[in-house]
Structures are given as C-alpha cells and as structure tokens.
Design a protein around this motif. Structure first.
Motif, PDB file in Angstrom:
ATOM      1  N   ASP A   8      38.186  53.618  39.583  1.00 46.36           N
ATOM      2  CA  ASP A   8      37.524  53.211  38.396  1.00 46.36           C
ATOM      3  C   ASP A   8      38.187  52.507  37.419  1.00 46.36           C
ATOM      4  N   ASN A   9      37.831  51.607  36.420  1.00 51.28           N
ATOM      5  CA  ASN A   9      38.475  50.939  35.544  1.00 51.28           C
ATOM      6  C   ASN A   9      39.672  51.838  34.919  1.00 51.28           C
ATOM      7  N   PRO A  47      34.292  44.299  38.841  1.00 53.39           N
ATOM      8  CA  PRO A  47      33.995  42.979  38.448  1.00 53.39           C
ATOM      9  C   PRO A  47      34.279  42.287  37.289  1.00 53.39           C
ATOM     10  N   GLN A  48      33.638  42.801  36.230  1.00 56.34           N
ATOM     11  CA  GLN A  48      33.716  42.615  35.117  1.00 56.34           C
ATOM     12  C   GLN A  48      35.421  42.332  34.578  1.00 56.34           C
ATOM     13  N   ASP A  51      36.763  39.413  36.118  1.00 54.27           N
ATOM     14  CA  ASP A  51      36.433  38.007  35.357  1.00 54.27           C
ATOM     15  C   ASP A  51      37.231  37.685  34.241  1.00 54.27           C
ATOM     16  N   VAL A  52      37.486  38.878  33.503  1.00 53.34           N
ATOM     17  CA  VAL A  52      38.137  38.644  32.177  1.00 53.34           C
ATOM     18  C   VAL A  52      39.598  38.256  32.574  1.00 53.34           C
ATOM     19  N   LEU A  53      40.302  38.748  33.803  1.00 53.49           N
ATOM     20  CA  LEU A  53      41.544  38.405  33.931  1.00 53.49           C
ATOM     21  C   LEU A  53      41.647  37.153  34.590  1.00 53.49           C
ATOM     22  N   LEU A  72      46.340  47.342  42.821  1.00 49.70           N
ATOM     23  CA  LEU A  72      45.827  48.593  42.366  1.00 49.70           C
ATOM     24  C   LEU A  72      44.517  48.965  42.801  1.00 49.70           C
ATOM     25  N   SER A  73      43.558  48.041  42.967  1.00 52.17           N
ATOM     26  CA  SER A  73      42.098  48.416  43.189  1.00 52.17           C
ATOM     27  C   SER A  73      42.048  48.516  44.541  1.00 52.17           C
TER      28      SER A  73
END
Length: 77
Positions: A8-9, A47-48, A51-53, A72-73
């Motif tokens: 997770d984030n 996904p959020q 998008d920011v990156l 990493l993901s």
C-alpha cells in the motif's frame, strides 16, 4: 501457496524514505526517492500516487520517480 498482499501507499512511502535517507543529498536519485516518499505518504491509492508523480517537474526527476515508484510497487506482487 498464497500470494503476498500488494503493497500500500504507506509501505511504499516508508521504502522510498529509507532509500532517500541513504542517497547523496541533492542527487537525482535522492530527489526522486524523496518525491515518491512524500507523494505516497500523502495519497490514498496507488493510482492516485502515480497521477501525482506524473505532474512532477523537472522531467528528469519525474522520470526517475516514476521508475522508482514502479519498481517499489512491483516488489509486493
């Protein structure tokens, strides 16, 4: 055999922060890792965060951050 849960984030933020702390200050890799750490810590979903990156500037930091984020993901899959 069970598959490990997807990261997770907050997991991604922690990993990226550890990397950033070990890299030379001011380097492209350090800037990318710090960007990933901050972005993942302040967004709710993968996904959020992506998008920011994608909005990061300058372009070399954006590309390095997206490459690191992808690596990493994938580690938790």
């Amino acid at each position: 055999m069970t598959t490990p849960p997807m990261r997770d984030n907050l997991d991604l933020a922690s990993s990226a922060r550890e990397m950033a702390d070990k890299l030379p200050a001011g380097s492209l890799d350090q800037a990318a890792a710090a960007s990933v750490a901050i972005t993942c810590a302040t967004t709710r979903t993968i996904p959020q965060a992506r998008d920011v990156l994608q909005g990061l500037t300058p372009a070399p930091v954006r590309q390095a951050a997206l490459d690191l984020f992808d690596r990493l993901s994938r580690q938790g899959q």
